[in-house]
Design a protein around this motif. Structure first.
Motif, PDB file in Angstrom:
ATOM      1  N   SER A  79       0.836  -1.200   0.000  1.00 22.53           N
ATOM      2  CA  SER A  79       0.000   0.000   0.000  1.00 22.53           C
ATOM      3  C   SER A  79       0.872   1.251   0.000  1.00 22.53           C
ATOM      4  CB  SER A  79      -0.914   0.009   1.235  1.00 22.53           C
ATOM      5  OG  SER A  79      -0.136  -0.048   2.418  1.00 22.53           O
ATOM      6  N   LYS A  80       0.271   2.346  -0.484  1.00 24.71           N
ATOM      7  CA  LYS A  80       0.969   3.627  -0.489  1.00 24.71           C
ATOM      8  C   LYS A  80       0.980   4.185   0.925  1.00 24.71           C
ATOM      9  CE  LYS A  80       1.315   7.809  -3.278  1.00 24.71           C
ATOM     10  NZ  LYS A  80       0.758   8.587  -4.392  1.00 24.71           N
ATOM     11  N   VAL A  81       2.155   4.631   1.372  1.00 25.00           N
ATOM     12  CA  VAL A  81       2.302   5.090   2.758  1.00 25.00           C
ATOM     13  C   VAL A  81       1.361   6.257   3.048  1.00 25.00           C
ATOM     14  CG1 VAL A  81       3.908   6.183   4.372  1.00 25.00           C
ATOM     15  CG2 VAL A  81       4.671   4.229   3.005  1.00 25.00           C
ATOM     16  N   GLU A  82       1.263   7.208   2.129  1.00 29.75           N
ATOM     17  CA  GLU A  82       0.490   8.421   2.397  1.00 29.75           C
ATOM     18  C   GLU A  82      -1.019   8.187   2.412  1.00 29.75           C
ATOM     19  OE1 GLU A  82       2.825   8.048   0.167  1.00 29.75           O
ATOM     20  OE2 GLU A  82       4.300   9.684   0.224  1.00 29.75           O
ATOM     21  N   THR A  83      -1.498   7.289   1.542  1.00 29.01           N
ATOM     22  CA  THR A  83      -2.948   7.166   1.358  1.00 29.01           C
ATOM     23  C   THR A  83      -3.520   5.799   1.705  1.00 29.01           C
ATOM     24  OG1 THR A  83      -2.712   6.434  -0.936  1.00 29.01           O
ATOM     25  CG2 THR A  83      -2.825   8.821  -0.550  1.00 29.01           C
ATOM     26  N   GLY A  84      -2.659   4.775   1.780  1.00 26.76           N
ATOM     27  CA  GLY A  84      -3.154   3.417   2.018  1.00 26.76           C
ATOM     28  C   GLY A  84      -3.668   2.738   0.764  1.00 26.76           C
ATOM     29  N   GLY A  85      -3.584   3.411  -0.388  1.00 27.12           N
ATOM     30  CA  GLY A  85      -4.066   2.822  -1.645  1.00 27.12           C
ATOM     31  C   GLY A  85      -3.262   1.593  -2.022  1.00 27.12           C
ATOM     32  N   LYS A  86      -3.960   0.559  -2.504  1.00 24.67           N
ATOM     33  CA  LYS A  86      -3.311  -0.713  -2.828  1.00 24.67           C
ATOM     34  C   LYS A  86      -2.361  -0.558  -4.023  1.00 24.67           C
ATOM     35  CE  LYS A  86      -4.321  -5.527  -3.910  1.00 24.67           C
ATOM     36  NZ  LYS A  86      -5.301  -6.530  -4.333  1.00 24.67           N
ATOM     37  N   ILE A  87      -1.234  -1.277  -3.964  1.00 22.25           N
ATOM     38  CA  ILE A  87      -0.235  -1.214  -5.027  1.00 22.25           C
ATOM     39  C   ILE A  87       0.332  -2.607  -5.265  1.00 22.25           C
ATOM     40  CG2 ILE A  87       1.857  -0.825  -3.630  1.00 22.25           C
ATOM     41  CD1 ILE A  87       1.019   1.357  -6.648  1.00 22.25           C
ATOM     42  N   GLU A  88       0.726  -2.870  -6.489  1.00 26.24           N
ATOM     43  CA  GLU A  88       1.387  -4.145  -6.826  1.00 26.24           C
ATOM     44  C   GLU A  88       2.703  -3.854  -7.520  1.00 26.24           C
ATOM     45  OE1 GLU A  88       0.712  -7.886  -9.853  1.00 26.24           O
ATOM     46  OE2 GLU A  88      -1.055  -7.115  -8.788  1.00 26.24           O
ATOM     47  N   PHE A  89       3.774  -4.465  -7.002  1.00 27.85           N
ATOM     48  CA  PHE A  89       5.111  -4.333  -7.590  1.00 27.85           C
ATOM     49  C   PHE A  89       5.486  -5.662  -8.256  1.00 27.85           C
ATOM     50  CE2 PHE A  89       7.672  -0.849  -5.186  1.00 27.85           C
ATOM     51  CZ  PHE A  89       6.626   0.045  -5.331  1.00 27.85           C
ATOM     52  N   LEU A  90       6.201  -5.581  -9.374  1.00 22.79           N
ATOM     53  CA  LEU A  90       6.839  -6.750  -9.976  1.00 22.79           C
ATOM     54  C   LEU A  90       8.300  -6.391 -10.210  1.00 22.79           C
ATOM     55  CD1 LEU A  90       6.594  -9.595 -11.112  1.00 22.79           C
ATOM     56  CD2 LEU A  90       6.042  -8.612 -13.326  1.00 22.79           C
ATOM     57  N   LEU A  91       9.182  -7.027  -9.445  1.00 22.39           N
ATOM     58  CA  LEU A  91      10.610  -6.726  -9.543  1.00 22.39           C
ATOM     59  C   LEU A  91      11.169  -7.324 -10.822  1.00 22.39           C
ATOM     60  CD1 LEU A  91      11.760  -7.453  -5.862  1.00 22.39           C
ATOM     61  CD2 LEU A  91      10.637  -5.430  -6.808  1.00 22.39           C
ATOM     62  N   LEU A  92      11.774  -6.490 -11.651  1.00 20.48           N
ATOM     63  CA  LEU A  92      12.298  -6.957 -12.935  1.00 20.48           C
ATOM     64  C   LEU A  92      13.785  -7.277 -12.855  1.00 20.48           C
ATOM     65  CD1 LEU A  92      10.516  -4.545 -15.436  1.00 20.48           C
ATOM     66  CD2 LEU A  92       9.836  -6.838 -14.733  1.00 20.48           C
ATOM     67  N   LYS A  93      14.576  -6.302 -12.407  1.00 24.05           N
ATOM     68  CA  LYS A  93      16.000  -6.589 -12.272  1.00 24.05           C
ATOM     69  C   LYS A  93      16.646  -5.627 -11.290  1.00 24.05           C
ATOM     70  CE  LYS A  93      17.347  -4.068 -16.483  1.00 24.05           C
ATOM     71  NZ  LYS A  93      17.650  -4.224 -17.900  1.00 24.05           N
ATOM     72  N   ARG A  94      17.627  -6.157 -10.601  1.00 19.45           N
ATOM     73  CA  ARG A  94      18.366  -5.369  -9.620  1.00 19.45           C
ATOM     74  C   ARG A  94      19.388  -4.512 -10.353  1.00 19.45           C
ATOM     75  NH1 ARG A  94      19.874  -9.075  -5.122  1.00 19.45           N
ATOM     76  NH2 ARG A  94      19.223  -7.835  -3.346  1.00 19.45           N
ATOM     77  N   THR A  95      19.386  -3.225 -10.091  1.00 20.26           N
ATOM     78  CA  THR A  95      20.357  -2.343 -10.737  1.00 20.26           C
ATOM     79  C   THR A  95      21.511  -1.992  -9.791  1.00 20.26           C
ATOM     80  OG1 THR A  95      18.989  -0.428 -10.133  1.00 20.26           O
ATOM     81  CG2 THR A  95      18.680  -1.347 -12.331  1.00 20.26           C
ATOM     82  N   GLU A  96      21.227  -1.938  -8.482  1.00 21.90           N
ATOM     83  CA  GLU A  96      22.259  -1.811  -7.445  1.00 21.90           C
ATOM     84  C   GLU A  96      21.790  -2.655  -6.267  1.00 21.90           C
ATOM     85  OE1 GLU A  96      23.498   2.227  -6.465  1.00 21.90           O
ATOM     86  OE2 GLU A  96      22.781   2.853  -8.438  1.00 21.90           O
ATOM     87  N   ASP A  97      22.527  -2.613  -5.133  1.00 21.32           N
ATOM     88  CA  ASP A  97      22.216  -3.496  -4.005  1.00 21.32           C
ATOM     89  C   ASP A  97      20.741  -3.471  -3.603  1.00 21.32           C
ATOM     90  OD1 ASP A  97      24.630  -4.583  -3.845  1.00 21.32           O
ATOM     91  OD2 ASP A  97      25.306  -3.533  -2.052  1.00 21.32           O
ATOM     92  N   ASP A  98      20.198  -2.313  -3.315  1.00 20.67           N
ATOM     93  CA  ASP A  98      18.810  -2.222  -2.849  1.00 20.67           C
ATOM     94  C   ASP A  98      17.915  -1.490  -3.838  1.00 20.67           C
ATOM     95  OD1 ASP A  98      19.236  -3.613  -0.448  1.00 20.67           O
ATOM     96  OD2 ASP A  98      20.116  -1.836   0.466  1.00 20.67           O
TER      97      ASP A  98
END
Length: 341
Positions: free
Chosen positions: A71-90
């Motif tokens: 969820s979005k920290v400010e609003t609580g709205g639902k979110i979906e992430f799909l990690l594609l590739k790591r560009t640096e450590d985090d």
């Protein structure tokens, strides 16, 4: 060459939704790339087509549970992430839905704050560059909070995570499985080795670019997304030995194929190296190393069916795909297999 040249009619019910219980029991279509002749077998029969001295190239990448719901920290709205590739450590290149919530500076929470993400930049095709904050080990947190990133055409829930991994998966980093390898068991691989076939393991972390639709009419204008690969000295030596002795190099899947063809020089010599590849193989490509291919049945108009057509000929491949539809083969990630001999 037009993208539409690689179209075929696929009934939706032939898209495999779940893996079959025994990995080696899938159907196997054997296609002769010279004559177009077709045989129908069972996958475990693949051993009959492998000869002592051949080298089988397998991609030992491991799929990460790259789909995160938060969820979005400010609003609580639902979110979906799909990690594609790591560009640096985090820091990761990430697909975000809905994208309009993911402006630069937006922060998102996963697992009640166990993982916090901030959008720090924009990537290709609407992707976001995201930096994660957490306490502990990222991979362990991802394993706890993430879900397997099944392709959008699979709508059934996957009961067992390991069925979307090859039995030889080793190096974490893929957003999708190298699915041709899903048909192998440890027992079948042991029998193949006993027959005198060399197994060469390479790594290519599969990104979603492999599966993205080709959106241009002219195939020449399509741009592939880059993916990270590693080829060890041991793997290079096995492949070069097979070629030097006049034996065959047989790749398991399009990802293994793209890795080896990326690193080979113009004389077909494979070197130990790592890096990023965006190689696009389609008819007209001059093959350097790979002789034969074990692969699944791919989406119409995809870069994958274009690669297969480059090796076996477009007419042979489309004829084989129409035969597969007629014979009720199962298609895509959890589907049946083809051996191009």
């Amino acid at each position: 060459m037009k993208t539409s040249d690689f179209n075929f009619d696929l009934p939706e019910e032939l898209i495999a939704q779940v893996p079959i219980k025994d990995r080696t029991s899938s159907k196997l279509m054997v296609l002769d790339k010279e004559t177009g002749e077709i045989e129908h077998r069972i996958f475990r029969d693949i051993i009959d087509y492998l000869n002592p001295g051949d080298c089988l190239v397998l991609n030992d990448t491991r799929v990460i549970p790259a789909r995160l719901i938060g969820s979005k920290v400010e609003t609580g709205g639902k979110i979906e992430f799909l990690l594609l590739k790591r560009t640096e450590d985090d820091t990761w290149e990430t697909l975000v839905k809905p994208g309009k919530r993911a402006k630069i500076g937006a922060r998102f929470s996963f697992g009640d704050g166990k993982l916090i993400a901030e959008v720090v930049g924009m990537g290709e095709d609407g992707a976001r560059i995201v930096k994660f904050e957490y306490n502990g080990i990222f991979e362990e947190i991802l394993d706890e909070l993430g879900n397997m990133p099944l392709p959008p055409y699979i709508t059934e829930k996957l009961d067992e995570r390991e069925r979307y991994q090859t039995v030889y998966s080793k190096h974490n980093g893929s957003a999708a499985a190298p699915t041709a390898g899903l048909h192998f068991t440890e027992e079948l691989l042991a029998k193949i080795k006993e027959k005198g076939v060399d197994l060469a393991f390479v790594t290519l972390h599969v990104g979603l670019g492999t599966f993205r639709p080709v959106k241009v009419d002219d195939v020449d204008n399509h741009q592939m997304h880059s993916e990270f690969y590693m080829v060890t000295q041991e793997a290079a030596d096995k492949i070069n030995k097979a070629k030097a002795n006049g034996n065959r190099v047989i790749s398991v899947g399009t990802t293994s194929t793209r890795t080896i063809e990326s690193v080979a020089d113009e004389n077909g010599i494979v070197k130990a190296t790592s890096g990023w590849t965006n190689i696009f193989i389609y008819p007209g490509y001059k093959w350097k190393v790979i002789d034969n291919l074990i692969t699944n049945f791919h989406l119409p108009e995809s870069t994958l069916i274009m690669l297969v057509s480059s090796l076996a000929g477009k007419e042979h491949v489309l004829n084989a795909y129409n035969e597969a539809v007629k014979e009720r083969y199962r298609f895509f990630s959890f589907g049946d297999a083809m051996f191009i001999k």
